[in-house]
Design an enzyme around this catalytic site. Structure first.
Site, PDB file in Angstrom:
ATOM      1  N   HIS A 171      -4.451   1.492   7.848  1.00 52.00           N
ATOM      2  CA  HIS A 171      -3.087   2.019   7.961  1.00 52.00           C
ATOM      3  C   HIS A 171      -2.898   3.205   6.986  1.00 52.00           C
ATOM      4  O   HIS A 171      -2.368   4.242   7.351  1.00 52.00           O
ATOM      5  CB  HIS A 171      -2.111   0.874   7.655  1.00 52.00           C
ATOM      6  CG  HIS A 171      -0.671   1.232   7.629  1.00 52.00           C
ATOM      7  ND1 HIS A 171       0.240   0.751   8.553  1.00 52.00           N
ATOM      8  CD2 HIS A 171       0.067   2.000   6.778  1.00 52.00           C
ATOM      9  CE1 HIS A 171       1.437   1.221   8.271  1.00 52.00           C
ATOM     10  NE2 HIS A 171       1.360   1.982   7.188  1.00 52.00           N
ATOM     11  N   GLU A 172      -3.351   3.019   5.734  1.00 51.05           N
ATOM     12  CA  GLU A 172      -3.169   4.076   4.724  1.00 51.05           C
ATOM     13  C   GLU A 172      -4.046   5.290   5.039  1.00 51.05           C
ATOM     14  O   GLU A 172      -3.630   6.434   4.836  1.00 51.05           O
ATOM     15  CB  GLU A 172      -3.491   3.555   3.318  1.00 51.05           C
ATOM     16  CG  GLU A 172      -2.703   2.337   2.867  1.00 51.05           C
ATOM     17  CD  GLU A 172      -1.206   2.453   3.034  1.00 51.05           C
ATOM     18  OE1 GLU A 172      -0.676   3.577   3.090  1.00 51.05           O
ATOM     19  OE2 GLU A 172      -0.549   1.405   3.135  1.00 51.05           O
ATOM     20  N   CYS A 190       5.762  -0.460   7.503  1.00 46.84           N
ATOM     21  CA  CYS A 190       5.472   0.835   6.876  1.00 46.84           C
ATOM     22  C   CYS A 190       6.674   1.238   6.025  1.00 46.84           C
ATOM     23  O   CYS A 190       7.813   1.186   6.505  1.00 46.84           O
ATOM     24  CB  CYS A 190       5.209   1.890   7.952  1.00 46.84           C
ATOM     25  SG  CYS A 190       4.799   3.515   7.290  1.00 46.84           S
ATOM     26  N   LEU A 191       6.402   1.655   4.795  1.00 44.54           N
ATOM     27  CA  LEU A 191       7.506   2.058   3.916  1.00 44.54           C
ATOM     28  C   LEU A 191       8.191   3.321   4.440  1.00 44.54           C
ATOM     29  O   LEU A 191       9.323   3.603   4.066  1.00 44.54           O
ATOM     30  CB  LEU A 191       6.980   2.282   2.495  1.00 44.54           C
ATOM     31  CG  LEU A 191       6.393   1.034   1.824  1.00 44.54           C
ATOM     32  CD1 LEU A 191       5.786   1.388   0.472  1.00 44.54           C
ATOM     33  CD2 LEU A 191       7.453  -0.055   1.670  1.00 44.54           C
ATOM     34  N   GLY A 194       0.834  -1.193   0.000  1.00 40.56           N
ATOM     35  CA  GLY A 194       0.000   0.000   0.000  1.00 40.56           C
ATOM     36  C   GLY A 194       0.868   1.242   0.000  1.00 40.56           C
ATOM     37  O   GLY A 194       2.082   1.177   0.268  1.00 40.56           O
ATOM     38  N   HIS A 249      -2.370   7.495   7.427  1.00 42.13           N
ATOM     39  CA  HIS A 249      -1.373   8.367   6.790  1.00 42.13           C
ATOM     40  C   HIS A 249      -2.016   9.647   6.263  1.00 42.13           C
ATOM     41  O   HIS A 249      -1.429  10.729   6.346  1.00 42.13           O
ATOM     42  CB  HIS A 249      -0.707   7.645   5.615  1.00 42.13           C
ATOM     43  CG  HIS A 249       0.438   6.751   5.983  1.00 42.13           C
ATOM     44  ND1 HIS A 249       1.545   7.192   6.685  1.00 42.13           N
ATOM     45  CD2 HIS A 249       0.669   5.436   5.718  1.00 42.13           C
ATOM     46  CE1 HIS A 249       2.394   6.188   6.841  1.00 42.13           C
ATOM     47  NE2 HIS A 249       1.891   5.107   6.273  1.00 42.13           N
ATOM     48  N   GLN A 307       2.749  10.066   2.045  1.00 40.29           N
ATOM     49  CA  GLN A 307       4.092   9.457   2.161  1.00 40.29           C
ATOM     50  C   GLN A 307       5.014   9.903   1.030  1.00 40.29           C
ATOM     51  O   GLN A 307       6.226   9.768   1.115  1.00 40.29           O
ATOM     52  CB  GLN A 307       3.995   7.919   2.120  1.00 40.29           C
ATOM     53  CG  GLN A 307       3.326   7.316   3.338  1.00 40.29           C
ATOM     54  CD  GLN A 307       3.245   5.805   3.220  1.00 40.29           C
ATOM     55  OE1 GLN A 307       2.311   5.283   2.622  1.00 40.29           O
ATOM     56  NE2 GLN A 307       4.210   5.100   3.778  1.00 40.29           N
TER      57      GLN A 307
HETATM   58  O1  K1U Z   1       1.778   2.422   4.069  1.00 39.66           O
HETATM   59  C1  K1U Z   1       2.816   1.814   3.910  1.00 39.66           C
HETATM   60  O2  K1U Z   1       3.827   2.243   4.389  1.00 39.66           O
HETATM   61  C2  K1U Z   1       2.829   0.509   3.152  1.00 39.66           C
HETATM   62  C3  K1U Z   1       2.824  -0.708   4.067  1.00 39.66           C
HETATM   63  C4  K1U Z   1       1.406  -1.206   4.189  1.00 39.66           C
HETATM   64  C5  K1U Z   1       1.115  -2.158   5.299  1.00 39.66           C
HETATM   65  C6  K1U Z   1       1.793  -3.352   5.443  1.00 39.66           C
HETATM   66  C7  K1U Z   1       1.486  -4.230   6.477  1.00 39.66           C
HETATM   67  C8  K1U Z   1       0.489  -3.916   7.360  1.00 39.66           C
HETATM   68  C9  K1U Z   1      -0.179  -2.725   7.219  1.00 39.66           C
HETATM   69  C10 K1U Z   1       0.123  -1.846   6.190  1.00 39.66           C
HETATM   70  C11 K1U Z   1       3.726  -1.760   3.443  1.00 39.66           C
HETATM   71  O3  K1U Z   1       3.501  -2.204   2.371  1.00 39.66           O
HETATM   72  S1  K1U Z   1       5.088  -2.299   4.377  1.00 39.66           S
HETATM   73  C12 K1U Z   1       5.818  -3.565   3.336  1.00 39.66           C
HETATM   74  C13 K1U Z   1       5.074  -4.849   3.385  1.00 39.66           C
HETATM   75  O4  K1U Z   1       4.361  -5.108   4.325  1.00 39.66           O
HETATM   76  C14 K1U Z   1       5.202  -5.829   2.276  1.00 39.66           C
HETATM   77  C15 K1U Z   1       6.009  -5.609   1.203  1.00 39.66           C
HETATM   78  C16 K1U Z   1       6.092  -6.538   0.173  1.00 39.66           C
HETATM   79  C17 K1U Z   1       5.367  -7.693   0.213  1.00 39.66           C
HETATM   80  C18 K1U Z   1       4.568  -7.932   1.295  1.00 39.66           C
HETATM   81  C19 K1U Z   1       4.469  -7.004   2.315  1.00 39.66           C
HETATM   82 ZN    ZN Z   2       2.769   3.256   6.261  1.00 39.63          ZN
END
Ligand code: K1U
Ligand code: ZN
Length: 166
Positions: A134-135, A92-93, A46, A138, A51
């Site tokens: 979560h998004e 979270c990225l 996401g 943000h 962000q």
């Molecule tokens: O909002 C963001 O920072 C993105 C975040 C979303 C998220 C992940 C897990 C739980 C809640 C919200 C991410 O994508 S973090 C990376 C991640 O979880 C992932 C990346 C690649 C493949 C699978 C998962």
């Molecule tokens: Zn995040």
């Protein structure tokens, strides 16, 4: 399409509130394309516009294994939350390499607009429900670490500052 810079916690720009999208035009489509490319490249499941320094209510999500099921939510609103809560290990990225448990409503119903401005409703559970919540946090300037204890948050802030802001 372009790759956008993802802001890292504790960058103060992550705490700004996005505003509603009013024009469903080529500029919006270009922002959504850039956000999707940035999310896939990261990689993430996401990404919220705040962000990547776009202060508009835009979210992109793809929870598929095949990474070809992009979901776009413009001006999303949660119109119903379940009474039951569930804990998920979130990432979270904007807080790279840190994962922790957050408790949220297990299911949510969302109303949003698509890229053409048409309204739709969606009931989500599991990782989609977590990711939408979560998004949407943000978009109002909230990062998931704000659900953690002050001690954990202070440790994360210290580590991130050392890594990205020295
Ligand atoms: O909002 C963001 O920072 C993105 C975040 C979303 C998220 C992940 C897990 C739980 C809640 C919200 C991410 O994508 S973090 C990376 C991640 O979880 C992932 C990346 C690649 C493949 C699978 C998962
Ligand atoms: Zn995040």
């Amino acid at each position: 399409m372009a790759l956008l810079e993802i802001l890292c916690y504790p960058d103060p720009r992550l705490h700004k509130t996005a505003r509603p999208v009013q024009k469903f035009d080529a500029s919006l489509r270009s922002k959504v394309d850039d956000m999707a490319q940035t999310m896939y490249e990261a990689p993430g499941i996401g990404l919220a516009a705040t962000q990547v320094s776009i202060l508009e209510n835009i979210i992109v999500i793809d929870i598929s294994d095949s990474r070809d099921e992009l979901q776009v939510f413009i001006n999303p609103e949660i119109i119903w939350k379940s009474q039951e809560s569930k804990s998920w290990r979130e990432g979270c990225l904007s807080v790279p390499d840190y994962f922790d448990e957050v408790t949220r409503p297990e299911r949510v119903k969302v109303r949003a607009q698509n890229i053409q401005g048409e309204y739709f409703e969606l009931e989500a559970e599991g990782i989609l429900s977590v990711c939408i919540q979560h998004e949407m946090d943000h978009l109002v300037g909230k990062v998931f670490v704000e659900y953690l204890s002050p001690l954990k948050r202070a440790r994360i802030k210290g580590k991130m500052k050392k890594r990205f802001h020295t």
